[in-house]
Design a protein around this motif. Structure first.
Motif, PDB file in Angstrom:
ATOM      1  N   ARG A   8       0.834  -1.206   0.000  1.00  0.00           N
ATOM      2  CA  ARG A   8       0.000   0.000   0.000  1.00  0.00           C
ATOM      3  C   ARG A   8       0.864   1.250   0.000  1.00  0.00           C
ATOM      4  O   ARG A   8       0.548   2.256  -0.657  1.00  0.00           O
ATOM      5  CB  ARG A   8      -0.905   0.005   1.235  1.00  0.00           C
ATOM      6  N   GLY A   9       1.969   1.194   0.762  1.00  0.00           N
ATOM      7  CA  GLY A   9       2.851   2.345   0.826  1.00  0.00           C
ATOM      8  C   GLY A   9       3.544   2.643  -0.478  1.00  0.00           C
ATOM      9  O   GLY A   9       4.008   3.765  -0.713  1.00  0.00           O
ATOM     10  N   GLU A  10       3.645   1.635  -1.346  1.00  0.00           N
ATOM     11  CA  GLU A  10       4.220   1.835  -2.678  1.00  0.00           C
ATOM     12  C   GLU A  10       3.136   2.066  -3.718  1.00  0.00           C
ATOM     13  O   GLU A  10       3.403   2.028  -4.924  1.00  0.00           O
ATOM     14  CB  GLU A  10       5.082   0.635  -3.067  1.00  0.00           C
ATOM     15  N   GLY A  11       1.911   2.298  -3.248  1.00  0.00           N
ATOM     16  CA  GLY A  11       0.819   2.591  -4.168  1.00  0.00           C
ATOM     17  C   GLY A  11       0.270   1.380  -4.885  1.00  0.00           C
ATOM     18  O   GLY A  11      -0.380   1.525  -5.930  1.00  0.00           O
ATOM     19  N   GLN A  12       0.488   0.193  -4.319  1.00  0.00           N
ATOM     20  CA  GLN A  12       0.051  -1.031  -4.985  1.00  0.00           C
ATOM     21  C   GLN A  12      -1.084  -1.685  -4.192  1.00  0.00           C
ATOM     22  O   GLN A  12      -1.042  -1.759  -2.964  1.00  0.00           O
ATOM     23  CB  GLN A  12       1.217  -2.029  -5.092  1.00  0.00           C
ATOM     24  N   CYS A  13      -2.075  -2.161  -4.910  1.00  0.00           N
ATOM     25  CA  CYS A  13      -3.178  -2.925  -4.319  1.00  0.00           C
ATOM     26  C   CYS A  13      -3.560  -4.019  -5.296  1.00  0.00           C
ATOM     27  O   CYS A  13      -4.056  -3.745  -6.381  1.00  0.00           O
ATOM     28  CB  CYS A  13      -4.373  -2.022  -4.033  1.00  0.00           C
ATOM     29  N   PHE A  14      -3.288  -5.261  -4.918  1.00  0.00           N
ATOM     30  CA  PHE A  14      -3.515  -6.384  -5.825  1.00  0.00           C
ATOM     31  C   PHE A  14      -4.723  -7.239  -5.416  1.00  0.00           C
ATOM     32  O   PHE A  14      -4.873  -8.353  -5.881  1.00  0.00           O
ATOM     33  CB  PHE A  14      -2.263  -7.255  -5.887  1.00  0.00           C
TER      34      PHE A  14
END
Length: 390
Positions: free
Chosen positions: A383-389
């Protein structure tokens, strides 16, 4: 079981993070590294593929990969595998079948990425879906997810995953994949009824032992049949709770684990699995509604799986507090009760452990990394790297 006496943990973490705002998530690096050594020591020399869903933090996954005994990543989504491949990782397996056509098409369009990733299929139906809908699918690497559950009469003990179970069924999936131009790179067997089931009673231990014996025979037949048709790169099995037995199977080339690195509460009940709790979160006291009660901000981080109290975060026992059963952990506040409540003031921290591992990372953008009594760094979550899978 934990080798570290539990009493000093909450006070130590509060002291280490006193300058950081709460709620916050903390990763104890000493415990994380000790757990990594424990998992490798239980793997009987087989490499452990890291289950990324159980960590969801790139710096922490890469920390484990730098240790001996860990090799490759077991991803949970095709976009996630693409993200890791673009970052230079070359041994990626997506453990769950995907119908994400844009991601599958992107994967098939880049030979370098295609060579790094194997996606999961579990049926002729899924093979045909890929062949019908994914442009340029020829040469796409796939692995076959084989049902590893135990069946006793009509009873199904394990998770509901793959419909493919027997050597004949596996052969049929492999042949169809090859006819469609796919490259069969591996097999996967997840023994959830061993790896994901605490040793809660003699009956459970008997079921786990019986399942292991059944799988030894059936896996050997399936792997032999598959190798007659395809040049397999890997045969994967196991999980944190089953490395010590699944790793004895000569049919396997690798194991899988991830949750054990964080050691959430669901792994407290396993015989001989001496893990140290490594992942924690803290919420601050924001109310004192009555004598013997405090209320903290947030905390309602319920884990997936069958609903019940085993999926609820647990306050560290040393704090002398317990959840209020009529409320549990809430969306924006969590009440607790206990004699220790009257000694707490606004802003004091209550420390919890999550029931599962990686799901905690979906609630925070980073872990504060603690070694001893100091914060020594930060580790971004997905989430901190802007990722949501998903």
């Amino acid at each position: 079981m934990s080798r570290r006496p539990p009493a000093p943990v909450a006070a130590r973490l509060s002291a280490a993070t006193r300058d950081l705002p709460a709620p916050l998530a903390v990763l104890d690096l000493d415990a994380f590294d000790a757990n990594a050594a424990t998992l490798v020591g239980r793997s009987h020399g087989l490499p452990i593929r890291i289950a990324t869903k159980s960590l969801r933090s790139r710096p922490l996954i890469e920390r484990a990969l730098r240790r001996g005994g860990f090799s490759g990543l077991m991803c949970y989504a095709v976009p996630e595998a693409l993200w890791w491949a673009r970052a230079g990782h070359t041994d990626l397996m997506v453990a769950y079948p995907s119908v994400d056509l844009p991601a599958l098409t992107e994967l098939a369009s880049d030979p370098a990425v295609t060579a790094a990733v194997a996606v999961m299929v579990d049926s002729i139906e899924h093979v045909d879906f890929i062949a019908r809908h994914v442009r340029g699918h020829e040469g796409l690497r796939v692995a076959v997810d084989v049902d590893a559950s135990l069946r006793i009469g009509p009873a199904h003990l394990g998770v509901r995953r793959s419909p493919t179970r027997t050597p004949d069924q596996v052969e049929a999936v492999i042949r169809r994949a090859q006819e469609r131009g796919l490259v069969v790179a591996g097999l996967m067997f997840y023994d959830a009824q061993i790896a994901g089931l605490p040793d809660s009673s003699p009956a459970v231990r008997q079921v786990k032992a019986r399942s292991h014996r059944e799988l030894l025979a059936r896996r050997a037949e399936i792997v032999s049949a598959a190798r007659a048709l395809a040049d397999l790169d890997f045969v994967n099995g196991g999980g944190t709770g089953s490395l010590h037995v699944t790793g004895l199977d000569p049919s396997l080339t690798e194991l899988a684990a991830g949750s054990g690195l964080y050691a959430p509460t669901l792994f407290d009940g396993y015989d001989g699995l001496a893990l140290e709790p490594a992942a924690f979160f803290a919420t601050p006291v924001v109310r004192r509604p009555a004598a013997g009660f405090v209320t903290t901000y947030g905390g309602g981080y319920i884990a997936s799986g069958p609903p019940g109290w085993s999926r609820v975060p647990t306050p560290l026992e040393e704090q002398g507090l317990e959840l209020v059963r009529t409320e549990g952990t809430g969306e924006v506040q969590t009440p607790l009760r206990g004699d220790a409540a009257d000694d707490l003031g606004l802003g004091d921290r209550i420390w919890f452990r999550h029931a599962k591992a990686g799901e905690l990372a979906e609630r925070f953008t980073e872990f504060a990394l603690v070694a001893g009594e100091e914060v020594v760094g930060r580790a971004a979550t997905y989430r901190g790297e802007g990722q949501c899978f998903g």
